[in-house]
Design a protein around this motif. Structure first.
Motif, PDB file in Angstrom:
ATOM      1  N   VAL A  88       0.875  -1.171   0.000  1.00 40.55           N
ATOM      2  CA  VAL A  88       0.000   0.000   0.000  1.00 40.55           C
ATOM      3  C   VAL A  88       0.909   1.216   0.000  1.00 40.55           C
ATOM      4  N   SER A  89       0.785   2.060  -0.993  1.00 37.82           N
ATOM      5  CA  SER A  89       1.731   3.171  -1.123  1.00 37.82           C
ATOM      6  C   SER A  89       1.021   4.453  -1.506  1.00 37.82           C
ATOM      7  N   ARG A  90       1.664   5.561  -1.183  1.00 39.90           N
ATOM      8  CA  ARG A  90       1.189   6.882  -1.589  1.00 39.90           C
ATOM      9  C   ARG A  90       2.348   7.868  -1.508  1.00 39.90           C
ATOM     10  N   PRO A  91       2.300   8.931  -2.312  1.00 37.22           N
ATOM     11  CA  PRO A  91       3.387   9.924  -2.241  1.00 37.22           C
ATOM     12  C   PRO A  91       3.185  10.890  -1.077  1.00 37.22           C
ATOM     13  N   SER A  92       4.272  11.451  -0.600  1.00 44.31           N
ATOM     14  CA  SER A  92       4.234  12.465   0.451  1.00 44.31           C
ATOM     15  C   SER A  92       5.301  13.506   0.140  1.00 44.31           C
ATOM     16  N   ILE A  93       4.896  14.775   0.076  1.00 43.86           N
ATOM     17  CA  ILE A  93       5.810  15.857  -0.313  1.00 43.86           C
ATOM     18  C   ILE A  93       6.309  16.577   0.934  1.00 43.86           C
ATOM     19  N   ILE A  94       7.618  16.693   1.060  1.00 42.51           N
ATOM     20  CA  ILE A  94       8.245  17.421   2.170  1.00 42.51           C
ATOM     21  C   ILE A  94       8.770  18.743   1.616  1.00 42.51           C
ATOM     22  N   GLU A  95       8.251  19.838   2.142  1.00 41.64           N
ATOM     23  CA  GLU A  95       8.753  21.165   1.775  1.00 41.64           C
ATOM     24  C   GLU A  95      10.011  21.454   2.581  1.00 41.64           C
ATOM     25  N   VAL A  96      11.032  21.974   1.911  1.00 46.37           N
ATOM     26  CA  VAL A  96      12.318  22.216   2.552  1.00 46.37           C
ATOM     27  C   VAL A  96      12.712  23.674   2.363  1.00 46.37           C
ATOM     28  N   LYS A  97      13.043  24.321   3.458  1.00 45.46           N
ATOM     29  CA  LYS A  97      13.447  25.721   3.401  1.00 45.46           C
ATOM     30  C   LYS A  97      14.698  25.886   2.531  1.00 45.46           C
TER      31      LYS A  97
END
Length: 821
Positions: free
Chosen positions: A360-369
């Protein structure tokens, strides 16, 4: 030249003027966020007037007409004093630290996203009972009222740190509070690391030597396990470790710092005044401010008072008129690591008992300064989330073609721990509290209770049901596609260890083993403590009856039974055995040290030299014993393991073999290694503190490090935000001050009882509390560190449910009025 001098003078004056103006402006904006505790506000979200009376220690007594109004007031008070801390806790569990701090916190965010604790918390909101949902919503409304007030009144963004890190502050949500419970569960967990460490050590050591180094808790049997090499053949014996994220905000700690705590209680028959007694001091990592915040709430069931965690509307340890409760970490084995075999033809599939199945998978976006965002693909197997190979060095015990997952009780989308805690807080007696905590899931805790008539101790939280045929019994990673290795649900709550008003009238826990049951009903093979409990038992048995003061004395006890026992073993062939040596020689230093230790009673007093000599000796001794057998893996064992030293020097099951240096031609004895280790220790203390042994002070090395988690290493600012104090105690004393174990200052005190409470039901208003810093998180507030010196000296403050006592010495009163409908 005169013209140049004049212009240089003018520029200097201007520069100083600009610096002065900048300082004035910085001071002005920083102090704007110090709360005004004497205020009257009109706010939406409450049904009637809420009064927040702050006593002279800045403890808020929150007087609401309804439960939800009181929780609203608590949210407002938490946000007044600990806004920055709450925001950091939320960002940590959400995996959003890198939006503020950039690439340095990316390793933390990646791991938190993979565990998905925040999404699980969002799902858990709906399963809370109506009273719990109302409390969460009211608390969030109180927090958001303060956020709105700060914005409208330009109150310095609510905390001085928020001027330096100006990211937008999102409104508080009920899920944020539930997520903090899961974050606490993560900080209190240690079995994942222990499984990996056991597997790595088993690749190097034979079974008997593995038992020496990672011993089972005293009293449990030892089961034969398959060599880990048979589960993952072809792994290298020695592999380089991957360091944990080094940012102070990281919740991922070594197992030595997972947690520790003390709690004990006395029934009326063992109390001098005829009422029950309860003492609790939970141990967590030190920070400035501490994680604890004292508060009193007025509820429909009566007043409750004690220690809270900002962001969470619960009294975690405290009392009501009818009931007292305290928590210690149960060290239940509530985590299992699984090896997941990938499909050679499709790496997005893994082997199950029924064949290959997609993750079971899904994308996750990490915002980086200050840099591009990063997208992770989160994957889950039927056993749990897939973890990266660098986490706790999982890659060192995993062959190509395999990945690892973790099963953990806190990974529940239907976690009702908050509802259970709220119901327990309102319970009228022990029976009601025990019934309420059946819905508690994680983290597993030993709950100590006292009411007017009796005392009790119960392990609460989900305990995994394992198959008796489990290949590794949960001690090491196991193949996830084998049905007998997988969890079989949860053990029935009624089978959790429970003790109700024992015959002796005293019960307690210092994170020691509480019950001896065979696997799979064992609770755990590993516990944090098998030493402090010995001293506690002696102190409890020394008196026929106890008082509030005797319970305080036990909380503050600094005698190490461990030191006395180990010194009698490691020094057995060294005491007064050498011929007289000239002054200034290493032999003379050793004789002086041995003479001092021979007459020492094991008290880890900050003003004494013996604790430092002892601590340096046993640290050097363990390093010498394990260095040749473990090679680079020895760096993972930085904390003293007393049972290991004892097994070696008593030669239990041939454990004295550790004393022989494998790479040397002679056969070294344990006395040889003890002598060499003492010399190592004396060289180290001479280089660090000087050669005059009588002048050494344990407190110079054992400094409590209440450091700001973000600004604590910043030049100049660190002198304003860090709180450091010389302290007594040690790794194995009841007044526990866990040492860091590494670096140039290995005996820094980094983990201990940042909250202490003693509750006397013969005279409830004489109950006492203290935290290790102060109520405020604002470095410029007089309440930032005002409790710290009391805590260091072993003093407390009284906290009463009598509102008149709070009003008599109030520091201010805030009145929240309901907005017109």
């Amino acid at each position: 030249m005169r013209t140049v001098f004049i212009w240089l003078f003018r520029l200097t004056v201007v520069a100083f003027g600009l610096v002065a103006i900048a300082g004035v402006l910085a001071s002005y904006f920083a102090t704007r966020s110090i709360p005004d505790y004497n205020a009257r506000l009109i706010v939406p979200g409450i049904s009637a007037e809420v009064e927040i009376v702050r006593d002279n220690a800045n403890v808020p007594h929150i007087l609401g007409s309804t439960d939800t109004d009181s929780f609203f007031g608590l949210g407002y008070a938490h946000a007044q004093d600990r806004m920055w801390q709450m925001i950091m806790l939320r960002r940590t569990v959400q995996g959003r630290l890198s939006e503020v701090f950039g690439a340095r916190t990316l390793p933390i965010d990646r791991l938190m996203r993979r565990l998905d604790l925040y999404a699980l918390s969002v799902q858990s909101v709906i399963v809370q009972d109506p009273a719990a949902r109302d409390a969460l919503q009211a608390y969030a409304a109180g927090v958001n009222t303060r956020l709105q007030e700060v914005s409208q009144e330009a109150l310095g963004r609510g905390a001085p740190e928020l001027f330096l890190f100006s990211n937008r502050i999102a409104p508080w949500q009920p899920a944020d509070s539930l997520a903090i419970i899961k974050l606490m569960a993560l900080q209190l967990s240690s079995h994942l690391e222990l499984e990996v460490l056991t597997a790595r050590a088993s690749l190097v050591l034979e079974e008997g030597r593995l038992r020496d180094l990672i011993p089972d808790a005293v009293g449990s049997g030892v089961a034969a396990l398959p060599p880990y090499a048979s589960l993952q053949p072809g792994l290298p014996r020695f592999a380089e470790s991957t360091p944990l994220p080094d940012h102070p905000l990281s919740p991922f700690k070594q197992r030595a710092f997972a947690s520790a705590s003390n709690a004990w209680a006395a029934a009326p028959a063992r109390s001098a005044a005829g009422g029950t007694l309860l003492a609790n001091d939970p141990h967590l990592g030190f920070t400035a401010p501490t994680i604890w915040y004292l508060a009193r709430l007025n509820l429909s069931t009566g007043g409750v008072i004690g220690g809270t965690i900002p962001g969470l509307p619960l009294i975690m340890s405290g009392r009501s008129n009818d009931l007292g409760w305290g928590l210690t970490s149960a060290y239940a084995d509530d985590q299992d690591v699984f090896l997941e075999q990938l499909n050679p033809e499709n790496e997005n599939e893994y082997l199950t008992p029924n064949g290959y199945k997609p993750f079971v998978s899904r994308p996750s976006i990490i915002e980086v300064k200050d840099q591009a965002s990063e997208t992770l693909t989160l994957k889950w197997s039927e056993n749990g989330p897939i973890l990266p190979p660098e986490h706790y060095s999982l890659g060192t015990i995993t062959r190509p073609g395999f990945v690892t997952s973790v099963a953990w009780t806190a990974l529940s989308p239907t976690d009702t721990s908050f509802s259970a805690g709220l119901a327990m807080m309102k319970a009228p007696n022990i029976e009601g509290a025990l019934a309420a905590m059946e819905r508690f899931v994680a983290p597993a805790q030993n709950l100590t209770l006292a009411d007017a008539n009796g005392i009790a101790l119960k392990t609460v939280g989900a305990l995994p049901a394992r198959d008796a045929r489990h290949q590794t019994q949960g001690r090491m990673p196991s193949p996830g596609w084998i049905t007998s290795n997988r969890w079989q649900g949860r053990l029935p709550y009624r089978t959790n260890p429970e003790f109700l008003t024992p015959e002796g009238g005293i019960l307690g826990n210092t994170n020691n083993k509480v019950i001896d049951r065979p696997f799979p009903e064992h609770v755990s093979f590993y516990y944090s403590d098998n030493q402090r409990i010995l001293r506690w038992r002696r102190l409890m048995q020394n008196r026929s009856v106890h008082t509030r003061d005797s319970f305080i004395e036990a909380q503050l006890d600094t005698v190490s039974n461990t030191a006395v026992t180990l010194l009698s073993l490691i020094g057995a062939e060294l005491w007064f055995a050498d011929a007289a040596a000239p002054a200034g020689t290493p032999e003379r230093q050793r004789q002086i040290a041995l003479s001092m230790l021979a007459s020492w009673n094991g008290e880890m007093n900050e003003h004494m030299p013996e604790p430092l000599i002892y601590a340096a000796w046993v640290r050097a001794l363990q390093a010498r014993l394990i260095a040749d057998e473990l090679g680079p893996l020895a760096a993972e064992f930085t904390q003293l393991e007393p049972l290991f030293i004892e097994r070696v020097f008593r030669d239990i099951e041939g454990a004295s073999a550790w004393c022989d240096v494998l790479q040397s031609s002679p056969v070294e004895t344990c006395a040889d290694i003890a002598r060499l280790a003492l010399d190592d220790a004396l060289v180290w203390t001479a280089e660090r503190y000087g050669t005059a042994l009588e002048s050494l002070r344990w407190g110079d090395a054992h400094v409590a490090t209440h450091d700001h988690q973000v600004l604590g290493a910043t030049p100049i600012l660190k002198w304003f935000v860090n709180i450091r104090q010389s302290t007594s105690g040690g790794d194995n004393t009841l007044q526990r001050g866990r040492t860091i174990g590494t670096g140039p200052d290995p005996f820094l005190n980094v983990h201990g009882a940042a909250y202490r409470g003693v509750y006397d039901f013969a005279d409830p208003d004489s109950s006492v509390f203290v935290t290790s810093t102060g109520q405020s998180g604002h470095p410029l507030s007089r309440y930032y560190d005002d409790l710290g010196e009391l805590w260091r000296r072993g003093e407390y403050i009284p906290m009463s449910l009598d509102v008149d006592l709070a009003r008599a010495a109030q520091a201010g009163t805030t009145v929240l009025e309901p907005a017109p409908q």
